[in-house]
Scaffold this active site. Sequence first.
Site, short mmCIF file in Angstrom:
data_model
loop_
_atom_site.label_atom_id
_atom_site.label_comp_id
_atom_site.label_asym_id
_atom_site.label_seq_id
_atom_site.Cartn_x
_atom_site.Cartn_y
_atom_site.Cartn_z
N ARG A 216 5.64 -49.91 -18.09
CA ARG A 216 5.19 -49.34 -17.03
C ARG A 216 3.48 -48.96 -17.22
NH1 ARG A 216 7.64 -43.42 -17.57
NH2 ARG A 216 6.10 -43.32 -15.86
N ASN B 139 -2.35 -45.80 -34.12
CA ASN B 139 -2.39 -45.40 -32.77
C ASN B 139 -1.51 -44.08 -32.57
OD1 ASN B 139 -2.40 -44.75 -29.72
ND2 ASN B 139 -2.42 -47.04 -29.32
N GLU C 215 -8.52 -45.59 -36.37
CA GLU C 215 -8.03 -44.95 -35.01
C GLU C 215 -8.15 -46.21 -34.07
OE1 GLU C 215 -10.20 -41.96 -33.50
OE2 GLU C 215 -8.46 -41.19 -32.10
N HIS D 216 -6.85 -47.22 -30.07
CA HIS D 216 -6.19 -46.89 -28.56
C HIS D 216 -6.41 -47.99 -27.82
CE1 HIS D 216 -5.78 -42.67 -29.60
NE2 HIS D 216 -7.04 -42.63 -30.22
N PRO E 117 4.29 -41.70 -30.37
CA PRO E 117 5.13 -41.63 -29.37
C PRO E 117 4.84 -42.30 -28.09
CG PRO E 117 4.55 -39.46 -30.36
CD PRO E 117 3.66 -40.47 -30.89
N ASN E 118 5.78 -42.91 -27.46
CA ASN E 118 5.74 -43.60 -26.21
C ASN E 118 5.15 -45.10 -26.11
OD1 ASN E 118 6.97 -41.56 -24.57
ND2 ASN E 118 5.17 -40.45 -25.02
N ARG F 187 -10.84 -40.59 -19.63
CA ARG F 187 -9.57 -40.31 -18.82
C ARG F 187 -9.57 -38.65 -18.76
NH1 ARG F 187 -4.60 -43.39 -21.31
NH2 ARG F 187 -3.40 -42.32 -19.56
N TYR G 207 -2.47 -49.76 -19.57
CA TYR G 207 -2.13 -50.27 -20.81
C TYR G 207 -1.83 -51.85 -20.90
CZ TYR G 207 -1.60 -45.21 -21.84
OH TYR G 207 -1.71 -43.90 -22.02
N ALA H 106 -0.30 -39.50 -27.96
CA ALA H 106 -0.58 -38.44 -27.39
C ALA H 106 -0.86 -37.27 -28.62
CB ALA H 106 0.28 -37.54 -26.30
O1 CA2 Z 1 -4.82 -45.72 -25.06
C1 CA2 Z 1 -3.88 -45.53 -25.98
O2 CA2 Z 1 -3.40 -46.48 -26.87
C2 CA2 Z 1 -3.39 -44.08 -25.95
O3 CA2 Z 1 -3.12 -43.85 -27.58
C3 CA2 Z 1 -1.96 -44.35 -25.52
C4 CA2 Z 1 -1.07 -42.98 -25.28
C5 CA2 Z 1 -1.73 -41.82 -24.88
O4 CA2 Z 1 -1.13 -40.68 -24.84
C6 CA2 Z 1 -3.22 -41.57 -25.67
O5 CA2 Z 1 -4.21 -40.58 -24.85
C7 CA2 Z 1 -3.99 -43.03 -25.38
C8 CA2 Z 1 0.25 -43.12 -24.65
C9 CA2 Z 1 1.17 -43.90 -25.34
C10 CA2 Z 1 1.79 -45.17 -24.19
O6 CA2 Z 1 2.48 -44.55 -22.94
C11 CA2 Z 1 3.23 -45.16 -22.14
C12 CA2 Z 1 3.79 -44.20 -21.22
C13 CA2 Z 1 4.33 -45.06 -20.06
C14 CA2 Z 1 4.51 -46.47 -20.27
C15 CA2 Z 1 3.85 -47.34 -21.21
C16 CA2 Z 1 3.15 -46.36 -22.28
#
Ligand code: CA2
Length: 150
Positions: free
Chosen positions: A20, A76, A100, A102, A12-13, A109, A25, A79
């Site tokens: 953003r 990946n 895995e 990330h 997701p996301n 974090r 990221y 969350a």
């Molecule tokens: O660091 C990573 O790759 C994560 O898997 C990214 C997830 C986060 O929940 C994990 O804890 C670590 C988040 C996905 C990306 O979310 C975004 C939100 C807004 C803008 C860009 C990416």
Amino acid sequence: MARPVILLISGPNLNLLGDREPEIYGTDTLLDHVAAARHRAQQKGFDLEHIQSNHEGDLIDAIHSARNRTASIVINPGALTHYSWALHDALAAYEGPIVELHISDPKQREPWRHTSVVEPLAVATVAGKGAAGYPEAIDIAIDASHPHDS
Ligand code: CA2
């Protein structure tokens, strides 16, 4: 003979990457990361399939479809990493190596990101390496793979 396949799964996301939170990221989009991963896989004689979904069940279906078919999974989970026992159980039913991945390092974090339900099933976790993590995770997946012939 068909080339062995690595399944890259994005949770997701991750479709929002590049849009953003570049300080966490980076500025690459998910398509940039997939292209880098595919390039590395193809250099080593593997094909790469990719799925991104914001829906847990779609990711679980993709893991089921990889059983007895793909050489390895790089995931990946976004969350879902931190709480999805359904994802854990699907991955536990997969017979091949799992890496895995990330972009950030969740352990550096917020405390709720410190738990990973995927980590115990993975041959390795690549975290905090930004874009460089994608080809690195592919290298690890290939080294751990025993490709299916078909
Ligand atoms: O660091 C990573 O790759 C994560 O898997 C990214 C997830 C986060 O929940 C994990 O804890 C670590 C988040 C996905 C990306 O979310 C975004 C939100 C807004 C803008 C860009 C990416």
